[in-house]
Scaffold this motif. Structure first.
Motif, PDB file in Angstrom:
ATOM      1  N   LEU A 189       0.776 -36.283   7.843  1.00  0.00           N
ATOM      2  CA  LEU A 189       0.710 -35.238   8.844  1.00  0.00           C
ATOM      3  C   LEU A 189       1.390 -33.976   8.313  1.00  0.00           C
ATOM      4  CD1 LEU A 189       0.029 -34.442  11.791  1.00  0.00           C
ATOM      5  CD2 LEU A 189       2.253 -35.394  12.439  1.00  0.00           C
ATOM      6  N   ILE A 206       2.105 -29.730   9.450  1.00  0.00           N
ATOM      7  CA  ILE A 206       1.998 -28.632  10.410  1.00  0.00           C
ATOM      8  C   ILE A 206       2.461 -27.360   9.720  1.00  0.00           C
ATOM      9  CG2 ILE A 206       2.918 -27.578  12.509  1.00  0.00           C
ATOM     10  CD1 ILE A 206       2.915 -30.221  13.843  1.00  0.00           C
ATOM     11  N   ILE A 231      -2.474 -27.840  12.307  1.00  0.00           N
ATOM     12  CA  ILE A 231      -2.237 -29.258  12.040  1.00  0.00           C
ATOM     13  C   ILE A 231      -3.272 -29.755  11.048  1.00  0.00           C
ATOM     14  CG2 ILE A 231      -2.121 -31.564  13.049  1.00  0.00           C
ATOM     15  CD1 ILE A 231      -1.531 -30.133  15.749  1.00  0.00           C
TER      16      ILE A 231
END
Length: 103
Positions: free
Chosen positions: A6, A8, A63
């Protein structure tokens, strides 16, 4: 299981991910699941959270999910969930990502 990471990118250009786990404004990645096989989980979860909403920069947050290491031949897919002010938004991707590709 695949090592999905992940990421961001914040409005001020900082990126939170497995190699830069904080943004200096309260944003933090809690764990890098399935890295090097050390957390081999079928349903891994990674969270990026802010300890204080007032420290978040205003603007757009981007994202991305990167398939850092593909270990399965199944199309396992993944889901991204964003919660803001008590409202939850979910986006499901029904197939796995090719290695080193982002969505």
């Amino acid at each position: 299981a695949d090592d999905l990471d992940l990421h961001i990118k914040t409005p001020n250009g900082r990126e939170i991910n497995f190699s830069t786990r904080t943004d200096g404004r309260g944003g933090e990645l809690d764990v890098d699941m399935n890295a090097n096989g050390k957390h081999d989980r079928v349903h891994p979860v990674e969270n990026i959270t802010w300890s204080d909403e007032n420290k978040m920069s205003s603007g757009s947050y981007h994202i991305n999910v990167n398939n850092y290491t593909k270990r399965q031949n199944d199309n396992v897919g993944f889901e991204v969930e964003v919660e803001h002010k008590g409202v939850v938004h979910r986006k499901k991707f029904g197939v796995s990502l090719p290695i080193n590709s982002k969505r």
